[in-house]
Design a protein around this motif. Sequence first.
Motif, PDB file in Angstrom:
ATOM      1  N   MET A  28       0.845  -1.196   0.000  1.00 54.07           N
ATOM      2  CA  MET A  28       0.000   0.000   0.000  1.00 54.07           C
ATOM      3  C   MET A  28       0.881   1.246   0.000  1.00 54.07           C
ATOM      4  SD  MET A  28      -2.863   1.276   2.763  1.00 54.07           S
ATOM      5  CE  MET A  28      -1.613   1.691   3.982  1.00 54.07           C
ATOM      6  N   THR A  29       0.579   2.168  -0.875  1.00 50.04           N
ATOM      7  CA  THR A  29       1.311   3.417  -0.955  1.00 50.04           C
ATOM      8  C   THR A  29       0.513   4.548  -0.305  1.00 50.04           C
ATOM      9  OG1 THR A  29       0.340   3.914  -3.129  1.00 50.04           O
ATOM     10  CG2 THR A  29       2.449   2.720  -3.096  1.00 50.04           C
ATOM     11  N   ILE A  30       1.241   5.539   0.164  1.00 51.70           N
ATOM     12  CA  ILE A  30       0.626   6.715   0.784  1.00 51.70           C
ATOM     13  C   ILE A  30       0.943   7.924  -0.090  1.00 51.70           C
ATOM     14  CG2 ILE A  30       0.622   8.200   2.820  1.00 51.70           C
ATOM     15  CD1 ILE A  30       1.272   5.776   4.498  1.00 51.70           C
ATOM     16  N   PRO A  31      -0.050   8.727  -0.426  1.00 52.93           N
ATOM     17  CA  PRO A  31      -1.437   8.677   0.031  1.00 52.93           C
ATOM     18  C   PRO A  31      -2.217   7.507  -0.566  1.00 52.93           C
ATOM     19  CG  PRO A  31      -1.157  10.411  -1.593  1.00 52.93           C
ATOM     20  CD  PRO A  31       0.213   9.907  -1.289  1.00 52.93           C
ATOM     21  N   PHE A  32      -3.096   6.951   0.256  1.00 48.20           N
ATOM     22  CA  PHE A  32      -3.905   5.808  -0.139  1.00 48.20           C
ATOM     23  C   PHE A  32      -5.163   6.324  -0.831  1.00 48.20           C
ATOM     24  CE2 PHE A  32      -7.129   2.537   1.172  1.00 48.20           C
ATOM     25  CZ  PHE A  32      -6.691   1.568   0.280  1.00 48.20           C
ATOM     26  N   GLU A  33      -5.332   5.958  -2.090  1.00 44.14           N
ATOM     27  CA  GLU A  33      -6.454   6.464  -2.892  1.00 44.14           C
ATOM     28  C   GLU A  33      -7.213   5.286  -3.498  1.00 44.14           C
ATOM     29  OE1 GLU A  33      -4.244   8.929  -5.566  1.00 44.14           O
ATOM     30  OE2 GLU A  33      -4.509  10.713  -4.310  1.00 44.14           O
ATOM     31  N   PRO A  34      -8.144   4.706  -2.750  1.00 43.73           N
ATOM     32  CA  PRO A  34      -8.894   3.550  -3.263  1.00 43.73           C
ATOM     33  C   PRO A  34      -9.966   3.966  -4.272  1.00 43.73           C
ATOM     34  CG  PRO A  34      -9.706   4.153  -1.110  1.00 43.73           C
ATOM     35  CD  PRO A  34      -8.540   5.067  -1.390  1.00 43.73           C
ATOM     36  N   TYR A  35     -10.407   2.994  -5.034  1.00 40.18           N
ATOM     37  CA  TYR A  35     -11.463   3.219  -6.019  1.00 40.18           C
ATOM     38  C   TYR A  35     -12.593   2.222  -5.780  1.00 40.18           C
ATOM     39  CZ  TYR A  35      -8.534   6.348  -8.800  1.00 40.18           C
ATOM     40  OH  TYR A  35      -7.778   7.401  -9.235  1.00 40.18           O
ATOM     41  N   LEU A  36     -13.803   2.671  -5.984  1.00 41.64           N
ATOM     42  CA  LEU A  36     -14.981   1.819  -5.908  1.00 41.64           C
ATOM     43  C   LEU A  36     -15.761   1.986  -7.201  1.00 41.64           C
ATOM     44  CD1 LEU A  36     -16.793  -0.093  -4.257  1.00 41.64           C
ATOM     45  CD2 LEU A  36     -17.971   1.939  -3.363  1.00 41.64           C
ATOM     46  N   PHE A  37     -15.788   0.900  -8.004  1.00 42.63           N
ATOM     47  CA  PHE A  37     -16.429   0.962  -9.318  1.00 42.63           C
ATOM     48  C   PHE A  37     -15.861   2.130 -10.148  1.00 42.63           C
ATOM     49  CE2 PHE A  37     -19.809  -0.742  -6.458  1.00 42.63           C
ATOM     50  CZ  PHE A  37     -19.773  -2.053  -6.918  1.00 42.63           C
ATOM     51  N   ARG A  38     -14.511   2.238 -10.104  1.00 38.04           N
ATOM     52  CA  ARG A  38     -13.768   3.258 -10.849  1.00 38.04           C
ATOM     53  C   ARG A  38     -14.044   4.682 -10.357  1.00 38.04           C
ATOM     54  NH1 ARG A  38     -14.092   1.246 -17.202  1.00 38.04           N
ATOM     55  NH2 ARG A  38     -13.178  -0.837 -16.838  1.00 38.04           N
ATOM     56  N   ILE A  39     -14.632   4.797  -9.194  1.00 36.54           N
ATOM     57  CA  ILE A  39     -14.889   6.109  -8.597  1.00 36.54           C
ATOM     58  C   ILE A  39     -13.882   6.314  -7.467  1.00 36.54           C
ATOM     59  CG2 ILE A  39     -16.555   7.566  -7.389  1.00 36.54           C
ATOM     60  CD1 ILE A  39     -18.771   5.952  -8.720  1.00 36.54           C
ATOM     61  N   PRO A  40     -13.070   7.364  -7.497  1.00 42.13           N
ATOM     62  CA  PRO A  40     -12.093   7.586  -6.416  1.00 42.13           C
ATOM     63  C   PRO A  40     -12.790   7.926  -5.101  1.00 42.13           C
ATOM     64  CG  PRO A  40     -12.156   9.473  -7.904  1.00 42.13           C
ATOM     65  CD  PRO A  40     -13.009   8.412  -8.539  1.00 42.13           C
ATOM     66  N   LEU A  41     -12.291   7.351  -4.027  1.00 44.59           N
ATOM     67  CA  LEU A  41     -12.861   7.573  -2.699  1.00 44.59           C
ATOM     68  C   LEU A  41     -11.930   8.448  -1.884  1.00 44.59           C
ATOM     69  CD1 LEU A  41     -14.079   3.949  -1.859  1.00 44.59           C
ATOM     70  CD2 LEU A  41     -15.376   5.810  -2.901  1.00 44.59           C
ATOM     71  N   ASN A  42     -12.497   9.384  -1.159  1.00 47.23           N
ATOM     72  CA  ASN A  42     -11.733  10.265  -0.284  1.00 47.23           C
ATOM     73  C   ASN A  42     -11.604   9.592   1.083  1.00 47.23           C
ATOM     74  OD1 ASN A  42     -10.882  12.360   1.528  1.00 47.23           O
ATOM     75  ND2 ASN A  42     -11.529  13.860   0.002  1.00 47.23           N
ATOM     76  N   VAL A  43     -10.401   9.131   1.385  1.00 48.43           N
ATOM     77  CA  VAL A  43     -10.180   8.389   2.638  1.00 48.43           C
ATOM     78  C   VAL A  43     -10.452   9.275   3.848  1.00 48.43           C
ATOM     79  CG1 VAL A  43      -8.471   7.143   4.003  1.00 48.43           C
ATOM     80  CG2 VAL A  43      -8.523   6.869   1.537  1.00 48.43           C
TER      81      VAL A  43
END
Length: 269
Positions: free
Chosen positions: A1-16
């Motif tokens: 895992m890299t920081i900043p961690f920027e996950p995606y949900l259904f190709r939509i970026p999520l603000n952690v």
Amino acid sequence: MTIPFEPYLFRIPLNVQVISECLAFSVGFRYYVVSKKYYDGNVSGNYRQVIIWGAILGTFLGTRIMGFLENPYGIHQLRQVLIQFNARSIMGGLFGAMLGIKLVRKLVKEEHLSFDLFILPLILSIFIGRVGCFLNGTKDFTYGTETDFFMAMDLGDGLYRHPIALYELVFLALLFIGMHRNRHALWQIPELMFTIFMMSYFGFRFCIEYLKPNVFFVYGLSSVQWLCIGCCIYFLPALSRSLKLVFSKIPLPELAPPVTVLDEESISV
């Protein structure tokens, strides 16, 4: 895992950060509701909503004012001032919420409110929120200066820095465990838990500010450090009163009756 961690949900970026803040509020509130069943020091009557609004107003003003003072711009640059006022500081929020509640409590003459019940949910909420700050890396002003310390991390800008948010997570975890284990004893003295939390947390933040790349200093201290000093001075009388109550409740050991030593001449056969 890299920081900043920027996950995606259904190709939509999520603000952690947003996710962690929402989770912090929801988990903290549920913990408060559960804790309230085992604690009798909460406010009663029709003043609860008024006091909550006082806390909200104090938090809003405190976070914005201290967020601005952490890195103030010139007042002649109106646009930059408005942008900077969007910054938030948890230190200002805590102190502002306390002042707001105390002010409203005096106005409505409600003296039965104790802050103690809110402390453990508050610590848990701050912990969850700081997880988001840590995963956000250098996007938030929760990173430290460059260092070769063994805990230094690359927080997203290619430089090895003090992971301030990680240090705070360790501190909050230890503080929560210590207070949770001794909560029943601390609850016996009104607002002792609240006083210990405020002085310990603000004391910790005073020290950790030296590891942050602050750009604004007054007599060698940052604005947050001055707030920490003011908070500790404010709570010193309350801590003194609480400690006097603690020691007054500690039973003194019974003294053994004096032993009379008889010499040989006083002993008759």
